[in-house]
Design an enzyme around this catalytic site. Sequence first.
Site, PDB file in Angstrom:
ATOM      1  N   TYR A   1      27.537  36.377  39.501  1.00  0.00           N
ATOM      2  CA  TYR A   1      28.493  37.186  40.272  1.00  0.00           C
ATOM      3  C   TYR A   1      29.333  36.287  41.188  1.00  0.00           C
ATOM      4  O   TYR A   1      30.569  36.419  41.247  1.00  0.00           O
ATOM      5  CB  TYR A   1      27.717  38.231  41.092  1.00  0.00           C
ATOM      6  CG  TYR A   1      28.585  39.159  41.902  1.00  0.00           C
ATOM      7  CD1 TYR A   1      29.451  40.051  41.280  1.00  0.00           C
ATOM      8  CD2 TYR A   1      28.538  39.161  43.306  1.00  0.00           C
ATOM      9  CE1 TYR A   1      30.245  40.913  42.021  1.00  0.00           C
ATOM     10  CE2 TYR A   1      29.323  40.021  44.059  1.00  0.00           C
ATOM     11  CZ  TYR A   1      30.177  40.894  43.403  1.00  0.00           C
ATOM     12  OH  TYR A   1      30.970  41.743  44.145  1.00  0.00           O
TER      13      TYR A   1
ATOM     14  N   LYS B   1      33.421  35.753  41.088  1.00  0.00           N
ATOM     15  CA  LYS B   1      34.307  36.110  42.205  1.00  0.00           C
ATOM     16  C   LYS B   1      35.023  34.882  42.786  1.00  0.00           C
ATOM     17  O   LYS B   1      36.167  34.988  43.265  1.00  0.00           O
ATOM     18  CB  LYS B   1      33.509  36.846  43.282  1.00  0.00           C
ATOM     19  CG  LYS B   1      33.012  38.231  42.823  1.00  0.00           C
ATOM     20  CD  LYS B   1      34.161  39.169  42.441  1.00  0.00           C
ATOM     21  CE  LYS B   1      33.706  40.592  42.179  1.00  0.00           C
ATOM     22  NZ  LYS B   1      34.809  41.514  41.877  1.00  0.00           N
TER      23      LYS B   1
ATOM     24  N   GLY C   1      44.377  65.411  41.245  1.00  0.00           N
ATOM     25  CA  GLY C   1      45.452  66.330  40.854  1.00  0.00           C
ATOM     26  C   GLY C   1      46.505  65.734  39.957  1.00  0.00           C
ATOM     27  O   GLY C   1      46.278  64.742  39.261  1.00  0.00           O
TER      28      GLY C   1
ATOM     29  N   SER D   1      34.981  38.990  46.494  1.00  0.00           N
ATOM     30  CA  SER D   1      33.753  39.341  47.229  1.00  0.00           C
ATOM     31  C   SER D   1      33.390  38.199  48.171  1.00  0.00           C
ATOM     32  O   SER D   1      33.743  37.036  47.929  1.00  0.00           O
ATOM     33  CB  SER D   1      32.608  39.553  46.241  1.00  0.00           C
ATOM     34  OG  SER D   1      31.372  39.606  46.915  1.00  0.00           O
TER      35      SER D   1
HETATM   36  N1  LIG Z   1      30.338  47.527  47.416  1.00  0.00           N
HETATM   37  C1  LIG Z   1      30.313  46.317  47.935  1.00  0.00           C
HETATM   38  O1  LIG Z   1      29.569  46.063  48.901  1.00  0.00           O
HETATM   39  C2  LIG Z   1      31.218  45.235  47.394  1.00  0.00           C
HETATM   40  C3  LIG Z   1      31.299  44.041  48.111  1.00  0.00           C
HETATM   41  C4  LIG Z   1      32.130  43.028  47.652  1.00  0.00           C
HETATM   42  C5  LIG Z   1      32.885  43.215  46.507  1.00  0.00           C
HETATM   43  N2  LIG Z   1      32.781  44.384  45.825  1.00  0.00           N
HETATM   44  C6  LIG Z   1      33.595  44.511  44.614  1.00  0.00           C
HETATM   45  O2  LIG Z   1      34.364  45.685  44.683  1.00  0.00           O
HETATM   46  C7  LIG Z   1      34.595  46.189  43.376  1.00  0.00           C
HETATM   47  C8  LIG Z   1      34.211  47.659  43.344  1.00  0.00           C
HETATM   48  O3  LIG Z   1      32.835  47.772  43.677  1.00  0.00           O
HETATM   49  P1  LIG Z   1      32.143  49.157  44.052  1.00  0.00           P
HETATM   50  O4  LIG Z   1      31.261  48.895  45.200  1.00  0.00           O
HETATM   51  O5  LIG Z   1      33.136  50.225  44.101  1.00  0.00           O
HETATM   52  O6  LIG Z   1      31.178  49.307  42.764  1.00  0.00           O
HETATM   53  P2  LIG Z   1      30.957  50.554  41.802  1.00  0.00           P
HETATM   54  O7  LIG Z   1      29.839  50.164  40.900  1.00  0.00           O
HETATM   55  O8  LIG Z   1      30.844  51.802  42.586  1.00  0.00           O
HETATM   56  O9  LIG Z   1      32.325  50.602  40.988  1.00  0.00           O
HETATM   57  C9  LIG Z   1      32.631  49.683  39.976  1.00  0.00           C
HETATM   58  C10 LIG Z   1      33.275  50.438  38.841  1.00  0.00           C
HETATM   59  O10 LIG Z   1      33.634  49.515  37.807  1.00  0.00           O
HETATM   60  C11 LIG Z   1      33.394  50.144  36.570  1.00  0.00           C
HETATM   61  N3  LIG Z   1      33.229  49.174  35.498  1.00  0.00           N
HETATM   62  C12 LIG Z   1      32.197  48.302  35.339  1.00  0.00           C
HETATM   63  N4  LIG Z   1      32.344  47.641  34.197  1.00  0.00           N
HETATM   64  C13 LIG Z   1      33.479  48.077  33.613  1.00  0.00           C
HETATM   65  C14 LIG Z   1      34.142  47.780  32.395  1.00  0.00           C
HETATM   66  N5  LIG Z   1      33.648  46.887  31.532  1.00  0.00           N
HETATM   67  N6  LIG Z   1      35.299  48.420  32.109  1.00  0.00           N
HETATM   68  C15 LIG Z   1      35.795  49.348  32.963  1.00  0.00           C
HETATM   69  N7  LIG Z   1      35.200  49.680  34.129  1.00  0.00           N
HETATM   70  C16 LIG Z   1      34.049  49.048  34.442  1.00  0.00           C
HETATM   71  C17 LIG Z   1      32.110  50.954  36.800  1.00  0.00           C
HETATM   72  O11 LIG Z   1      31.935  51.982  35.841  1.00  0.00           O
HETATM   73  C18 LIG Z   1      32.323  51.467  38.195  1.00  0.00           C
HETATM   74  O12 LIG Z   1      32.885  52.762  38.229  1.00  0.00           O
HETATM   75  C19 LIG Z   1      33.797  45.313  42.423  1.00  0.00           C
HETATM   76  O13 LIG Z   1      34.661  44.353  41.844  1.00  0.00           O
HETATM   77  C20 LIG Z   1      32.787  44.641  43.325  1.00  0.00           C
HETATM   78  O14 LIG Z   1      32.368  43.403  42.834  1.00  0.00           O
HETATM   79  C21 LIG Z   1      31.963  45.408  46.234  1.00  0.00           C
END
Ligand SMILES: NC(=O)c1ccc[n+]([C@@H]2O[C@H](COP(=O)([O-])OP(=O)(O)OC[C@H]3O[C@@H](n4cnc5c(N)ncnc54)[C@H](O)[C@@H]3O)[C@@H](O)[C@H]2O)c1
Length: 256
Positions: free
Chosen positions: A155, A159, A53, A142
Amino acid sequence: MTTFDFSEQTILVTGAAGGIGQTIAKHVVDSGGRVALLDVDAEGVAKAAGFLGVNALGLAGDLCDAAAIDDLVEQAWAWNGQLDGLVNCAGVFPNTSIMGLEASEWDQVLDTNLRAPFLMTKAVARRLIEAQTGGAVVNISSSAATLARPGVAHYGASKAGVQQLTRNLAIELAPHGIRVNAVAPGLIATDKVMTKAAGSGKAEHQAKVARIPMQREGRPEEIAGMVLVMLSPLASYCTGSVLLADGGFTLGIPSY
Ligand SMILES: NC(=O)c1ccc[n+]([C@@H]2O[C@H](COP(=O)([O-])OP(=O)(O)OC[C@H]3O[C@@H](n4cnc5c(N)ncnc54)[C@H](O)[C@@H]3O)[C@@H](O)[C@H]2O)c1
């Protein structure tokens, strides 16, 4: 969840079309704040902002494009003439073994996960220093920063870098009233993670859950809650810290 009061605050969240970033953005709005959502996925970020919103602004941009970053931050700042917090959540996490890992993929992961948080923090901090308002930055790290496993050399390095970047930024920005902290999630049940777990990644996912002391994945809102604590005055004396939010995943061997 409306435990926090973010009224009169504007928070910029990167990766806000994704599972964790979108949940963080929703928590900011649910807590009375305004949120600028930034993502390379133009359609996804517009949809996420529309869902939240009038207190949400969607910004499409590629954080790997270093030259675009200052303009994106300017757009977020100009929206309300201020920013109070930045969450560096955008990330990529391809799984590629070291012998098949090309320099181009290494660069993409490091540029997105490590260089972008540096450039974003610098661009936001410059404005906060000029405005003399202080602020808070939260970087999403992470469990892979400390727990090595096959396929994530790039990765994990990115991190681990984010964690040391957090400490260095915290020292340099503390005199300006800017706190910098990190949250290190373990296995989080986003739609993307659970879709993979239901298909080709089933065995890997089950093996991971089996070694989490809490015996389950985390929920995106459990990460968002930690991030809001670190953005809020509840954490006013906290800077340079890395908070584990991983159900004990990185503590050690849970059982024999
Ligand atoms: N999901 C997990 O289990 C997990 C665990 C540990 C850490 N993380 C970290 O949490 C964060 C979010 O992860 P998530 O699970 O929501 O993943 P996700 O893939 O759902 O979201 C990541 C987002 O980052 C965006 N993105 C990627 N490259 C980009 C760029 N160059 N410019 C702008 N945006 C960009 C993607 O479009 C996406 O929407 C990440 O940094 C990930 O490493 C996730």
